[in-house]
Design a protein around this motif. Structure first.
Motif, mmCIF file in Angstrom:
data_model
loop_
_atom_site.group_PDB
_atom_site.id
_atom_site.type_symbol
_atom_site.label_atom_id
_atom_site.label_comp_id
_atom_site.label_asym_id
_atom_site.label_seq_id
_atom_site.Cartn_x
_atom_site.Cartn_y
_atom_site.Cartn_z
ATOM 1 N N TYR A 71 -7.053 -1.837 0.523
ATOM 2 C CA TYR A 71 -7.811 -0.669 0.980
ATOM 3 C C TYR A 71 -8.885 -1.127 1.558
ATOM 4 O O TYR A 71 -9.245 -0.273 2.452
ATOM 5 C CB TYR A 71 -7.561 0.196 -0.434
ATOM 6 C CG TYR A 71 -6.452 0.681 -0.591
ATOM 7 C CD1 TYR A 71 -5.630 1.510 0.444
ATOM 8 C CD2 TYR A 71 -5.953 0.739 -1.873
ATOM 9 C CE1 TYR A 71 -4.490 2.178 -0.085
ATOM 10 C CE2 TYR A 71 -4.616 1.272 -2.497
ATOM 11 C CZ TYR A 71 -4.093 2.116 -1.388
ATOM 12 O OH TYR A 71 -2.802 2.679 -1.865
ATOM 13 N N ALA A 72 -9.585 -1.897 0.881
ATOM 14 C CA ALA A 72 -11.085 -2.419 1.527
ATOM 15 C C ALA A 72 -10.827 -2.794 3.060
ATOM 16 O O ALA A 72 -11.732 -2.356 3.944
ATOM 17 C CB ALA A 72 -11.890 -3.248 0.649
ATOM 18 N N ARG A 113 -13.886 -3.121 5.726
ATOM 19 C CA ARG A 113 -14.981 -4.079 4.915
ATOM 20 C C ARG A 113 -14.443 -5.321 5.044
ATOM 21 O O ARG A 113 -13.274 -5.788 4.993
ATOM 22 C CB ARG A 113 -15.151 -3.192 3.394
ATOM 23 C CG ARG A 113 -15.219 -1.778 3.682
ATOM 24 C CD ARG A 113 -15.490 -1.364 2.155
ATOM 25 N NE ARG A 113 -16.849 -1.700 1.668
ATOM 26 C CZ ARG A 113 -17.312 -1.458 0.539
ATOM 27 N NH1 ARG A 113 -16.675 -0.923 -0.494
ATOM 28 N NH2 ARG A 113 -18.725 -1.670 0.137
ATOM 29 N N GLU A 134 0.872 -1.026 0.015
ATOM 30 C CA GLU A 134 -0.130 0.008 0.130
ATOM 31 C C GLU A 134 0.916 1.245 0.034
ATOM 32 O O GLU A 134 0.697 2.220 -0.795
ATOM 33 C CB GLU A 134 -0.894 -0.135 1.070
ATOM 34 C CG GLU A 134 -2.117 -0.907 1.064
ATOM 35 C CD GLU A 134 -3.077 -0.710 2.486
ATOM 36 O OE1 GLU A 134 -2.948 0.196 3.061
ATOM 37 O OE2 GLU A 134 -3.897 -1.765 2.387
ATOM 38 N N ARG A 171 -8.176 3.653 -3.538
ATOM 39 C CA ARG A 171 -8.802 3.560 -2.416
ATOM 40 C C ARG A 171 -10.180 4.077 -2.365
ATOM 41 O O ARG A 171 -11.133 3.506 -1.515
ATOM 42 C CB ARG A 171 -8.032 4.618 -1.460
ATOM 43 C CG ARG A 171 -8.619 4.889 -0.019
ATOM 44 C CD ARG A 171 -7.862 5.875 0.862
ATOM 45 N NE ARG A 171 -6.252 5.494 0.945
ATOM 46 C CZ ARG A 171 -5.275 5.928 0.201
ATOM 47 N NH1 ARG A 171 -5.455 7.147 -0.429
ATOM 48 N NH2 ARG A 171 -3.991 5.553 0.591
ATOM 49 N N ALA A 196 -8.534 -2.302 4.984
ATOM 50 C CA ALA A 196 -7.917 -1.290 5.974
ATOM 51 C C ALA A 196 -9.086 -0.448 6.341
ATOM 52 O O ALA A 196 -9.221 0.093 7.588
ATOM 53 C CB ALA A 196 -6.996 -0.597 5.253
ATOM 54 N N ALA A 197 -10.335 -0.340 5.517
ATOM 55 C CA ALA A 197 -11.690 0.526 5.669
ATOM 56 C C ALA A 197 -12.180 -0.316 6.775
ATOM 57 O O ALA A 197 -13.637 0.327 7.125
ATOM 58 C CB ALA A 197 -11.999 1.211 4.603
ATOM 59 N N THR A 215 -13.238 1.747 -1.108
ATOM 60 C CA THR A 215 -14.188 2.183 -0.110
ATOM 61 C C THR A 215 -15.596 2.572 -0.577
ATOM 62 O O THR A 215 -16.552 2.388 0.382
ATOM 63 C CB THR A 215 -13.363 2.964 0.806
ATOM 64 O OG1 THR A 215 -13.029 4.294 -0.247
ATOM 65 C CG2 THR A 215 -12.318 2.623 1.428
#
Length: 296
Positions: free
Chosen positions: A52-53, A58, A8, A23, A55-56, A27
């Motif tokens: 990224y998903a 999800r 990342e 990102r 980390a958010a 997201t």
């Protein structure tokens, strides 16, 4: 987070615009399908999207051709249609396409919460999951046609494409992940590009006077996939910078995921449906050769 967090960071520092786009997709979308030929960075993009998903916060679900295809080929009905010179049989390609639309509809019904995201692969070339690009009167269509479903086409520059080809051969000799052994070698990637250049000519995107053997052309590549995905919400991801990938396989997603895979009964049903619809295999082969055209 180890290797994944490093990946990342590479995106963020080396290509902030690309990182921001990835990102936002990871997201803000419910489904993201990464389309394109082998050797164009699809697996790397899927890996980044999943990171990224996750980390958010999800829940990440994945749908990949190279996971689904072997399941069809080893099934009892699928053993009648083995690989030929490394190419997936047309019956397997078509059956997987029938299954994938039902799979998308089922996933959507079973995972209605916004926390869930499906990150998938849509190679399209040769009819591989091209059904995702084509409107059809079924429960998957409202999902695939919605703005929350995005189709993404990574378009590498000439420099990046050359790097991918060289890296592909090196990884096949010294794989970091079992799936890398089955990757198409660089000479196959170049042959696929030549085929796509012919498609561009058929679609009127390339002057007929041009002869075969034209080198990789990012603009032409993008134009073909834009045409194929014309009925979907599509965006291009220019890949203009070589990212360091030493020690990391793009197939190692690096975060927990739930893979969509066909069940044995689903495989048998799909293959039998193709056999019933196409008693003449030559007709199916001809249709697959015209994968870039919507059926009449």
């Amino acid at each position: 987070m180890g290797d994944h967090s490093r990946g990342e960071g590479d995106f963020a520092h080396r290509d902030p615009a690309l990182a921001g786009c990835l990102r936002a997709l990871a997201t803000g979308s419910r489904l993201v399908f990464v389309a394109g030929l082998p050797g164009t960075g699809k697996s790397l993009v899927i890996r980044a999207l999943a990171g990224y998903a996750a980390a958010a916060g999800r829940a990440v679900h994945t749908l990949q051709w190279d996971v689904v295809r072997p399941a069809f080929e080893v099934a009892p009905a699928g053993r009648r249609y083995p690989l030929a010179d490394g190419v997936t049989h047309v019956v397997i390609r078509k059956a997987a396409g029938l299954w994938v639309r039902a799979a998308v509809a089922s996933w959507n019904a079973a995972h209605s919460g916004a926390v869930h995201v499906l990150i998938g692969e849509a190679p399209c070339a040769g009819g591989r999951f091209v059904e995702l690009a084509r409107p059809a009167p079924d429960h998957a269509e409202p999902v695939l046609a919605a703005p929350s479903c995005r189709f993404v086409v990574p378009v590498p520059s000439g420099e990046v494409r050359a790097f991918i080809e060289a890296e592909r051969d090196r990884r096949m000799a010294q794989p970091l992940h079992p799936r890398e052994r089955d990757d198409a070698p660089s000479h196959v990637l170049r042959a696929l590009w030549a085929d796509l250049a012919g498609v561009a000519q058929t679609l009127g995107l390339r002057p007929a006077r041009e002869t075969a053997g034209v080198g990789y052309d990012p603009a032409l590549y993008e134009a073909v996939y834009r045409r194929v995905l014309a009925r979907r919400h599509t965006e291009t991801l220019p890949l203009t910078r070589v990212l360091p990938v030493a020690g990391v396989s793009p197939y190692d997603v690096g975060v927990p995921v739930s893979e969509l895979v066909p069940s044995p009964p689903e495989i048998e049903t799909a293959i039998h449906a193709v056999e019933a619809e196409y008693p003449d295999p030559a007709r199916l082969a001809a249709e697959m050769d015209r994968w870039y055209l919507s059926p009449p």
